[in-house]
Design an enzyme around this catalytic site. Structure first.
Site, PDB file in Angstrom:
ATOM      1  N   ASP A 183     -19.436 -43.061 -24.042  1.00 57.30           N
ATOM      2  CA  ASP A 183     -20.539 -42.097 -23.864  1.00 57.30           C
ATOM      3  C   ASP A 183     -21.822 -42.661 -23.260  1.00 57.30           C
ATOM      4  OD1 ASP A 183     -18.678 -40.615 -25.223  1.00 57.30           O
ATOM      5  OD2 ASP A 183     -19.969 -40.047 -26.886  1.00 57.30           O
ATOM      6  N   HIS A 206     -25.630 -40.578 -23.359  1.00 61.05           N
ATOM      7  CA  HIS A 206     -26.836 -40.977 -24.091  1.00 61.05           C
ATOM      8  C   HIS A 206     -27.945 -41.393 -23.137  1.00 61.05           C
ATOM      9  CE1 HIS A 206     -24.475 -42.017 -28.044  1.00 61.05           C
ATOM     10  NE2 HIS A 206     -23.814 -41.159 -27.309  1.00 61.05           N
ATOM     11  N   GLU A 260     -15.082 -35.201 -22.657  1.00 59.98           N
ATOM     12  CA  GLU A 260     -15.251 -33.863 -23.201  1.00 59.98           C
ATOM     13  C   GLU A 260     -16.295 -33.131 -22.346  1.00 59.98           C
ATOM     14  OE1 GLU A 260     -15.040 -32.870 -27.782  1.00 59.98           O
ATOM     15  OE2 GLU A 260     -17.069 -33.459 -27.260  1.00 59.98           O
ATOM     16  N   GLU A 262     -22.843 -32.782 -19.693  1.00 60.15           N
ATOM     17  CA  GLU A 262     -23.654 -33.953 -20.021  1.00 60.15           C
ATOM     18  C   GLU A 262     -23.445 -35.068 -18.990  1.00 60.15           C
ATOM     19  OE1 GLU A 262     -22.553 -34.349 -24.269  1.00 60.15           O
ATOM     20  OE2 GLU A 262     -24.687 -34.110 -24.702  1.00 60.15           O
TER      21      GLU A 262
END
Ligand SMILES: *[C@@H]1O[C@H](CO)[C@@H](O)[C@H](O)[C@H]1NC(C)=O
Ligand SMILES: *[C@@H]1O[C@H](CO)[C@@H](O)[C@H](O)[C@H]1NC(C)=O
Ligand SMILES: *[C@@H]1O[C@H](CO)[C@@H](O)[C@H](O)[C@H]1NC(C)=O
Ligand SMILES: *[C@@H]1O[C@H](CO)[C@@H](O)[C@H](O)[C@H]1NC(C)=O
Ligand SMILES: *[C@@H]1O[C@H](CO)[C@@H](O)[C@H](O)[C@H]1NC(C)=O
Ligand SMILES: *[C@@H]1O[C@H](CO)[C@@H](O)[C@H](O)[C@H]1NC(C)=O
Ligand SMILES: *[C@@H]1O[C@H](CO)[C@@H](O)[C@H](O)[C@H]1NC(C)=O
Length: 684
Positions: free
Chosen positions: A436, A440, A514, A518
């Protein structure tokens, strides 16, 4: 108009060089030895380990744990274990909840009388589009993605063994013994080509060779179609050993393969490649197709490709601007005053890099909304207050003074980790094992971009730290000898043209991602940072990656009613993929079951930004997606935060209706706000 000139400028400047090469920034976050990271030297050849190594790549399973989990090297699944290599042309299983490729070891290749069957493989080199695996000294496999042939080079004369779990029904060499046709009991026909005559003998399910040195290629004959055999024959003698993707400004990603042997190169393109490909310099062999969980793979002849996405012009504000009507404007101003009043950096309680980043970006949106509606005129206090909040929240992370967490540098793989993640694999959603990162950091970059825009002095002061964060996942150089501190494009897959979020964890279905929204946010925010710093290269690279990630989301995550890419049952039941794996499509989320459609919807929409318009530009699809989700909102206990995103997209075609629902919300996602939702509706 401004955008037009801007793109013209980028186009003329071109940009082959990395986003970060212009001005090497010396800043590095403090080094720390993680206690949870695996040792990369177990699988990488020693000449590779002194440079940053990939952590989210298409071959990650080959270099973690025992290295024996399969990976999808289109069109085959490959598994390397116990000094043997298994090759599978997978079948596809699909029902209403998932679509997945099934691995069957159709062919199993090894050296006869192997003295050391416990020995593991070594990665001797890797590139954007391929990885080279030495099964043992002298036995080398070039896995180049999209090659219809498995290519194996035997450097030291040795006898080979090829076995199968099926029965060999027929086994026919041609007269020069450089081509063998192998019929298997499962109906597959494989063709084996060798660079010089090879003598093979076989029994019921094993083929053995005498000592051989040279190159062997094995390909499945698609659909057992004899008409396609001449295609495989014709291109069998030219093999790729690696492939590089180059960025041309914000205009295209160009592939170039290093090839050996003779003749032209035949590769397979996925559906997104075909959509973006400049077909003037290649030849598409239309009937030559392999099936894949990613849609049909189609033959293309040519040793370089040019892939041009629809350009995305990265802007701070909405495309059309906010309504000028007094009432709507007044409503946003009121909400904004309220949201800004609630900003107090000393009240932030989370120490998670993810949730903290979301709060930063949420506040930064308020500043841009204020700018877009030109609020300064009436409330001079709003922007300075947001500025203080952004400084108060961002600075401790950049200065290393954040209590309870912070960014650190891990030398072993070459990248950032968080303090909490350095001792706990699960902290910060696995940031410490390279999960990720783009998510972030993307949120932080959004905050930094906005703060640098409204306070250029601050921006200059923290530029080195800002670039250190950005280069963690957006370095364009990297690799051995580059001197880079970070691996090349940590998350972005240059063949699939989207990112992977999963880091150094073994998964039986390969990497996964996913939230596409983002991911889009990450590259978009980097481009905004480029705008704030006047860095045209960063703007170009960020825009290009944004454009690619959006294309990929539309191709593989957004499931339209009449799509045929996935199985009919899956398509009927799902308007959006939950988790997309290299080898599987899931309807569940990491944090929610498939029935929670509002969560699946929300995680593919948040954060709500100007670029969300581009990600959801297909109104017909938006309507299908919203209508598929709305019934889920009737369930008890559905979060107000999720509802906000559904109403936002509903507002794309039912503005008044959506506005009424938004006004009635009693809460918002932690990265969202009433101001942002109203801004969205009033800028439609
Ligand atoms: C779909 O198949 C998977 C794997 O076999 C199974 O676990 C799941 O229950 C199936 N889903 C439905 C709705 O039948
Ligand atoms: C492939 O063959 C090797 C050697 O015979 C054996 O050890 C290995 O288990 C086989 N692998 C598979 C996946 O069948
Ligand atoms: C690393 O060494 C291997 C030999 O072990 C060689 O084949 C390979 O090309 C080298 N890779 C690089 C990137 O230099
Ligand atoms: C191998 O398969 C092809 C295609 O189905 C078929 O035409 C051929 O007769 C088969 N050969 C043998 C020996 O079974
Ligand atoms: C056998 O097949 C190979 C590969 O297509 C080809 O190069 C070779 O000429 C063939 N040999 C004969 C005698 O046809
Ligand atoms: C921050 O927390 C303090 C103490 O709980 C509280 O008095 C104050 O209202 C909070 N500030 C904001 C802006 O919510
Ligand atoms: C981080 O915050 C959690 C509560 O959200 C707290 O339990 C934990 O102690 C904090 N960790 C550190 C290292 O401060």
């Amino acid at each position: 108009m401004l955008n037009f000139w801007f793109f013209l400028l980028l186009f003329t400047l071109g940009c082959n060089s990395p986003a970060t090469a212009r001005k090497p920034d010396p800043f590095t976050f403090p080094e720390l030895q993680s206690t949870v990271l695996p040792d990369p030297s177990a699988f990488f050849s020693p000449n590779l380990t002194s440079s940053p190594l990939p952590t989210n790549s298409f071959f990650q399973n080959f270099v973690i744990e025992k290295g024996d989990q399969k990976e999808y090297i289109h069109p085959y699944l490959i598994k390397s274990s116990h000094s043997s290599l298994s090759l599978s042309y997978p079948s596809i299983f699909s029902n209403t909840s998932l679509t997945q490729q099934i691995f069957t070891p159709d062919l199993n290749i090894s050296v006869l009388h192997n003295p050391d069957p416990t020995r593991t493989h070594v990665v001797s080199s890797f590139s954007d589009l391929g990885v080279t695996l030495d099964l043992q000294p002298g036995l080398r496999f070039f896995f180049v993605r999209g090659s219809p042939y498995l290519t194996c080079q035997i450097l030291k004369s040795a006898p080979l063994s090829i076995s199968t779990v099926h029965k060999i029904r027929a086994f026919v060499p041609n007269s020069s013994k450089t081509k063998y046709k192998i019929n298997l009991s499962n109906g597959q026909i494989w063709i084996l080509y060798s660079s010089s005559p090879i003598r093979l003998t076989r029994d019921e399910s094993t083929i053995e060779s005498e000592n051989f040195r040279g190159v062997i290629r094995i390909a499945l004959l698609p659909n057992r179609d004899a008409k396609l055999e001449p295609v495989l024959d014709r291109f069998s003698s030219c093999y790729p050993v690696s492939g590089r993707a180059r960025f041309r400004g914000s205009v295209s990603v160009d592939y170039k393969w290093q090839k050996k042997g003779s003749g032209d190169l035949l590769m397979l393109a996925n559906p997104l490649h075909l959509r973006l490909m400049d077909k003037s310099s290649v030849k598409v062999v239309d009937g030559f197709r392999y099936k894949s969980v990613d849609g049909e793979l189609v033959g293309v002849v040519g040793s370089s490709w040019v892939l041009k996405p629809d350009p995305v012009s990265v802007t701070w504000g909405s495309i059309k601007g906010v309504e000028k009507e007094k009432e709507s404007r007044h409503e946003i101003v009121k909400a904004l005053e309220q949201d800004v009043k609630g900003l107090d950096s000393s009240n932030v309680t989370t120490n998670s890099s993810y949730f903290f980043g979301k709060l930063v970006a949420r506040a930064a949106r308020l500043a841009l909304i204020a700018e877009e509606i030109e609020i300064e005129i009436e409330d001079a206090d709003v922007i300075p207050k947001i500025k203080n909040y952004l400084k108060g929240t961002i600075e401790p992370w950049l200065d290393g003074k954040f209590v309870g967490n912070g960014f650190l540098y891990d030398k072993s793989w070459g990248g950032l980790i968080t303090k909490q993640g350095s001792t706990d694999k699960t902290a910060d959603f696995g940031f410490g094992i390279y999960n990720d990162h783009h998510f972030h950091i993307g949120y932080f970059l959004y905050g930094i971009a906005v703060l640098a825009k409204i306070d250029p002095v601050w921006g200059r002061k923290y530029r080195p730290q800002a670039y250190a964060l950005m280069t963690d996942f957006m370095t364009l150089d990297g690799g051995s000898g580059s001197g880079s501190k970070y691996t090349r494009l940590r998350c972005f897959d240059l063949w699939k043209l989207h990112s992977w979020a999963a880091g150094l964890t073994e998964f039986e279905n390969g990497r996964n991602q996913e939230s596409t929204s983002e991911a889009v946010n990450a590259y978009y925010s980097a481009a905004l940072m480029g705008l704030a710093y006047g860095d045209t290269r960063l703007v170009a690279v960020g825009s290009l990656l944004t454009a690619m990630e959006i294309h990929a989301a539309k191709t593989w995550w957004h499931v339209k009613e009449d799509d045929t890419l996935y199985g009919a049952d899956f398509t009927r039941e799902n308007r959006v993929v939950g988790i997309l794996w290299a080898n599987k499509r899931d309807s569940v989320l990491w944090f929610a079951p498939a029935e929670m459609r509002e969560a699946r919807f929300g995680i593919q929409v948040l954060p709500l930004l100007p670029v969300t318009e581009v990600l959801f530009s297909d109104l017909e699809y938006v309507k299908q997606l919203v209508e598929w989700t709305l019934p889920s909102l009737e369930r008890k206990g559905v979060g107000e935060g999720w509802k906000g995103f559904v109403y936002a997209l509903e507002g794309l075609y039912e503005k008044e209706n959506a506005l009424e629902k938004i006004r009635k919300l009693s809460g918002y996602d932690d990265g969202n706000s009433l101001s942002n939702l109203l801004w969205w509706i009033f800028s439609r």
